[in-house]
Design an enzyme around this catalytic site. Structure first.
Site, PDB file in Angstrom:
ATOM      1  N   SER A  61      20.808   5.009  70.579  1.00 31.95           N
ATOM      2  CA  SER A  61      21.600   5.474  71.726  1.00 31.95           C
ATOM      3  C   SER A  61      22.378   6.753  71.482  1.00 31.95           C
ATOM      4  O   SER A  61      23.039   7.250  72.398  1.00 31.95           O
ATOM      5  CB  SER A  61      22.564   4.366  72.176  1.00 31.95           C
ATOM      6  OG  SER A  61      21.877   3.374  72.892  1.00 31.95           O
ATOM      7  N   LYS A  64      21.830   9.434  74.012  1.00 32.75           N
ATOM      8  CA  LYS A  64      22.591   9.603  75.257  1.00 32.75           C
ATOM      9  C   LYS A  64      23.571  10.763  75.175  1.00 32.75           C
ATOM     10  O   LYS A  64      24.082  11.213  76.213  1.00 32.75           O
ATOM     11  CB  LYS A  64      23.307   8.305  75.608  1.00 32.75           C
ATOM     12  CG  LYS A  64      22.363   7.136  75.891  1.00 32.75           C
ATOM     13  CD  LYS A  64      23.127   5.886  76.311  1.00 32.75           C
ATOM     14  CE  LYS A  64      22.185   4.748  76.644  1.00 32.75           C
ATOM     15  NZ  LYS A  64      21.765   3.988  75.468  1.00 32.75           N
ATOM     16  N   SER A 121      27.406   2.607  77.093  1.00 28.85           N
ATOM     17  CA  SER A 121      26.076   2.904  76.548  1.00 28.85           C
ATOM     18  C   SER A 121      24.968   2.301  77.395  1.00 28.85           C
ATOM     19  O   SER A 121      23.948   1.823  76.888  1.00 28.85           O
ATOM     20  CB  SER A 121      25.949   2.410  75.101  1.00 28.85           C
ATOM     21  OG  SER A 121      24.872   3.042  74.452  1.00 28.85           O
TER      22      SER A 121
END
Length: 379
Positions: A61, A64, A121
């Site tokens: 993640s 992101k 997230s």
């Protein structure tokens, strides 16, 4: 040909080149239980600690961060607005992994989706934002890779907006540090969301997974990541007494471990290094003779502020010099490089920046050009 100039007067103003003091002992950096890690000073861009910094690793993640960076650019360009309402697709709604729990067919403002992606997230929020900005996630990914190329992230390639595993989806700790630094520099108005410890959407509160936000008041971001194959990852940033450090730790074995290892890096950097601003952007460092121009001299300086990071108590050991083109002939354009500023500590060059013209200098009159031509023959 270039001429070398000592910056004696400037060094005295800066406090450099003064009486030598016994340098403090700097211990070796900590060894971390991670696949790769790096510690970067945000202002100077100097890497203080690194291990496997250019090895390809799964970002999970951390991806992101680039999704957000690309969306922030769309906001800055006016292509989308924070208050725009995004209709949630079935693809976004069906995303697995971490989510903010948006519902298919509902309309959610861009700002709420950004907070859901940054703080919670949310994979669902990431896909919804990508689809809104580019029409589809597949169309958004080339935008992510274009931004990566513009930032010089040569070890990075994305295939999705979320960080879900794929063999062609990879990055490096060095690239993640550079991306975090760009987020902080370019979008301070949005970076503040990375410090929020929790966010509630649809009556579902979720905590930011960055454990350092609750442990270290100097930490104000940035992003966590985890998949089974990537391990536990964390990009953290902290600011103490005007010095900002960015740590990247990837491939640890637990949420607790990534926080502990990141804290070790940050504490080491703040404890044993210090960052100083040497020169301001646009500050004239040298007036150079310019031939055949409407003016006799052109001021030379730096286009950006110059910061250096050095081991503690070694600031006064820095030495600076200018390397300048011996002959400069008009016309000269603002921003054109005519040499360099070189900062060294002992035998090591710790910073080198182009020395550029700070203003335009047009060609002089016919008489000025002819007389300068004759004088140059004697010079």
């Amino acid at each position: 040909m270039r001429a070398l100039f000592n910056l004696t007067a400037i060094l005295l103003l800066l406090g450099l080149g003064a009486a030598h003091a016994a340098p403090s002992l700097i211990p070796s950096p900590p060894r971390l239980a991670a696949s790769g890690y790096l510690l970067l000073d945000h202002q100077s861009g100097q890497v203080l600690v690194e291990s496997n910094a250019d090895e390809r690793l799964e970002p999970a993640s951390l991806t992101k961060m680039m999704t957000a960076y690309a969306i922030f650019h769309e906001l800055k360009a006016g292509h989308i607005r924070l208050e725009d309402e995004v209709r949630i697709s079935e693809k976004a709604w069906r995303m697995t992994g971490s989510r903010m729990f948006i519902e298919v067919g509902k309309r959610v403002p861009v700002e709420e989706l950004l907070k859901g992606m940054i703080i919670q997230s949310g994979n669902d929020a990431s896909v919804a934002l990508a689809e809104y900005a580019a029409g589809s996630e597949d169309a958004f990914v080339p935008l992510m890779n274009a931004h990566a190329a513009n930032l010089g992230l040569d070890g990075t390639h994305f295939v999705n907006s979320t960080g879900l595993p794929h063999e062609e989806h990879y990055t490096t700790t060095r690239d993640m540090a550079r991306l975090a630094s760009a987020l902080i520099s370019e979008f301070p108005e949005y970076y503040k969301w990375y410090s929020e410890k929790s966010y509630t959407y649809n009556n579902i509160p979720q905590s930011n997974r960055n454990l350092l936000l609750g442990r270290d008041e100097s930490v104000d971001g940035v992003k966590t990541g985890h998949t089974e194959s990537a391990g536990y990852c964390l990009v953290a940033s902290a600011q103490r007494e005007g010095m900002r450090l960015i740590s990247v730790v990837m491939g640890t074995d637990s949420e607790k471990a990534r926080a502990q290892e990141s804290q070790k890096l940050l504490n080491y950097g703040f404890r044993f290094y210090e960052t100083h601003r040497l020169y301001a952007a646009g500050e004239p460092l040298k007036q150079m003779r310019i031939w055949k121009g409407e003016h006799e001299t052109v001021p030379l300086g730096l286009s950006e502020e110059l910061f250096v990071t050095v081991p503690r108590d070694q600031y006064k050991e820095l030495k600076a010099s200018l390397s300048v083109d011996k002959t400069i002939v008009a016309p000269a354009s603002k921003g054109t490089a005519y040499g360099s500023v070189n900062i060294s500590l002992g035998d090591e060059v710790v910073a080198q920046r182009p020395l550029v013209a700070l203003q335009d200098v047009a060609e002089g009159s016919l008489w000025q050009k002819l007389s300068d031509h004759v004088m140059m023959l004697f010079e």
